[in-house]
Design a protein around this motif. Sequence first.
Motif, short mmCIF file in Angstrom:
data_model
loop_
_atom_site.label_atom_id
_atom_site.label_comp_id
_atom_site.label_asym_id
_atom_site.label_seq_id
_atom_site.Cartn_x
_atom_site.Cartn_y
_atom_site.Cartn_z
N SER A 35 0.84 -1.21 0.00
CA SER A 35 0.00 0.00 0.00
C SER A 35 0.87 1.25 0.00
O SER A 35 0.56 2.24 -0.68
CB SER A 35 -0.94 -0.01 1.21
OG SER A 35 -0.21 -0.09 2.43
N ASN A 36 1.98 1.23 0.74
CA ASN A 36 2.90 2.37 0.75
C ASN A 36 3.56 2.56 -0.62
O ASN A 36 3.74 3.69 -1.08
CB ASN A 36 3.98 2.19 1.81
CG ASN A 36 3.43 2.34 3.22
OD1 ASN A 36 2.44 3.04 3.45
ND2 ASN A 36 4.08 1.70 4.19
N GLU A 50 -6.87 10.94 -3.33
CA GLU A 50 -8.25 11.26 -2.93
C GLU A 50 -9.19 11.34 -4.13
O GLU A 50 -10.42 11.31 -3.97
CB GLU A 50 -8.30 12.56 -2.13
CG GLU A 50 -7.74 13.77 -2.85
CD GLU A 50 -6.29 14.01 -2.48
OE1 GLU A 50 -5.84 15.16 -2.59
OE2 GLU A 50 -5.61 13.03 -2.07
N ASN A 51 -8.63 11.42 -5.35
CA ASN A 51 -9.46 11.43 -6.55
C ASN A 51 -9.78 10.03 -7.05
O ASN A 51 -10.52 9.88 -8.03
CB ASN A 51 -8.77 12.21 -7.67
CG ASN A 51 -8.68 13.70 -7.36
OD1 ASN A 51 -9.44 14.20 -6.52
ND2 ASN A 51 -7.79 14.40 -8.03
N CYS A 52 -9.23 9.02 -6.40
CA CYS A 52 -9.46 7.63 -6.81
C CYS A 52 -10.84 7.17 -6.36
O CYS A 52 -11.26 7.44 -5.24
CB CYS A 52 -8.38 6.72 -6.20
SG CYS A 52 -8.58 4.98 -6.59
N ARG A 53 -11.56 6.47 -7.24
CA ARG A 53 -12.89 5.97 -6.91
C ARG A 53 -13.01 4.45 -7.08
O ARG A 53 -14.10 3.90 -7.05
CB ARG A 53 -13.94 6.65 -7.80
CG ARG A 53 -14.08 8.15 -7.54
CD ARG A 53 -14.56 8.41 -6.13
NE ARG A 53 -14.68 9.83 -5.83
CZ ARG A 53 -13.73 10.58 -5.31
NH1 ARG A 53 -12.54 10.03 -5.01
NH2 ARG A 53 -13.91 11.86 -5.07
N LEU A 74 -5.93 1.08 2.07
CA LEU A 74 -6.19 2.25 1.23
C LEU A 74 -7.59 2.80 1.46
O LEU A 74 -7.82 4.00 1.33
CB LEU A 74 -5.98 1.89 -0.24
CG LEU A 74 -4.55 1.53 -0.65
CD1 LEU A 74 -4.46 1.28 -2.14
CD2 LEU A 74 -3.58 2.63 -0.24
N LEU A 75 -8.52 1.92 1.81
CA LEU A 75 -9.89 2.38 2.10
C LEU A 75 -9.93 3.28 3.33
O LEU A 75 -10.77 4.17 3.44
CB LEU A 75 -10.83 1.19 2.29
CG LEU A 75 -11.43 0.59 1.02
CD1 LEU A 75 -12.24 -0.65 1.36
CD2 LEU A 75 -12.32 1.61 0.31
N ARG A 80 -13.85 6.16 -0.60
CA ARG A 80 -14.55 6.14 -1.89
C ARG A 80 -13.82 5.30 -2.94
O ARG A 80 -14.32 5.10 -4.04
CB ARG A 80 -14.73 7.58 -2.41
CG ARG A 80 -15.70 8.39 -1.59
CD ARG A 80 -15.88 9.80 -2.10
NE ARG A 80 -14.73 10.66 -1.77
CZ ARG A 80 -14.74 11.98 -1.88
NH1 ARG A 80 -15.83 12.60 -2.32
NH2 ARG A 80 -13.66 12.69 -1.56
N ALA A 81 -12.63 4.80 -2.60
CA ALA A 81 -11.87 3.95 -3.51
C ALA A 81 -12.33 2.50 -3.34
O ALA A 81 -11.66 1.67 -2.71
CB ALA A 81 -10.37 4.07 -3.25
N LEU A 82 -13.48 2.17 -3.89
CA LEU A 82 -14.11 0.86 -3.70
C LEU A 82 -13.25 -0.26 -4.29
O LEU A 82 -12.69 -0.11 -5.38
CB LEU A 82 -15.49 0.85 -4.33
CG LEU A 82 -16.49 1.88 -3.79
CD1 LEU A 82 -17.81 1.79 -4.53
CD2 LEU A 82 -16.71 1.69 -2.30
#
Length: 419
Positions: A35-36, A50-53, A74-75, A80-82
């Motif tokens: 994740s890092n 933060e723009n990832c969905r 990451l969630l 909002r990053a489903l």
Amino acid sequence: MSVILRTVALEPKPEVKEYFLGYVEVFETTGLNLSNVILDKLQELQIPFENCRGQAYDNGANMKGKSQGVQARLLTQNPRALFVPCGAHSMNLVIADAAKASKDAVGYFGYVQKLFTFFSGATQRWNILLKHVHLTLKSWSDVRWESRLQSITAVRHQVKEIRNALIEARQAVNDPVAKVEAQALAEEVASFRFLICTVVWFDILTHINQVNKMLQSSSMQLDVAVRLIESAKHSLMKYRQSGFVDAQSTAKELCEALNIEPELKEKRLRSTKRHFAYEAADEPISDALKKLEVTFFNSVVASLQERFEIFTQVKDRFGVLLDFSQVQGMSKETLQKHCTEVEKTLTAVEKGGSDIDGQERAQEIINLPQLPPLTTALEMLSFLHDNHLQELYPNLWIALRIAVTLPVTVASAERSFLK
């Protein structure tokens, strides 16, 4: 680890696109480290997370883990990053589950692999095989079930020729071990059980491979993917009802061509010792054909349900956005409830609120003109774009753009060797 960015381009027309951003070298495969690595790569490319969905990975525990996996970590930073597991990888696992659950399947694929190993083990044997067949036997990868389809295709259409090649090899080779192996394989290839497994697995893998190919498309949408999965499930159930009987008939025809009896001998089943008088006696499936059918299809259907459960959950969270046929006959209150749920899904309080207003989107859907019932999210987005209705339906416009960018597969970086 490969990094792929999925977006929707709006000009000259709405189109889903995937961009391969490259490979990232990793030294630890823990959820924390991966994740890092992902966040560092996005920061390097100046792409705000933060723009990832949406996010998609394979089905490894370190990726999909509910608490320590990459998607869970990451969630916590962007709710909002489903997460959507890779559809192509999940479909491969469905077939792998079915193969492992059935002793007949395990034994069958073992013999198919032995056929390739036997003939490829010596030039003399391989030349004997080439004299009899036009489709050579293939080896396979454990993670690519399409390679097994290629192997089975050669057996399915050339079983008589392969048996003749084994008989000739038994007579031609000098190695006594090879002679015994050729005899054993010739007997197995000419067995009714092997022939039924060949026909059934060929039919199943042919259909599954078509679905898998479509799931690998870079432009595949989640709503279409869910329909494909449901269609595959329905086809398997239909095959169980009628196709399995047809497979038996085809196997009997192959038996006639080989001049053998179509008999499927049931192996002896060991009963568990009863310790108490009130325990019921074991009731093994006496019919070998029924056992083969039940073991295989029960496993496939159950695995389909489990492996693609998250697909269905994400689709349900987006409601009518991914299935506009639901709007037909839906009350205003129910529609508003659906739209409110989507608003919650796309809300991150600490990041500035929601992407859309649920109540306004509900009214926008009510005001839409009559549309075909199976309109996809991308088709709806194209309709708004082509008719310049973005400003009249702003919430629907934003929600649709998010919906079509939801990931379905991570096959872009692997497509060259998956095909």
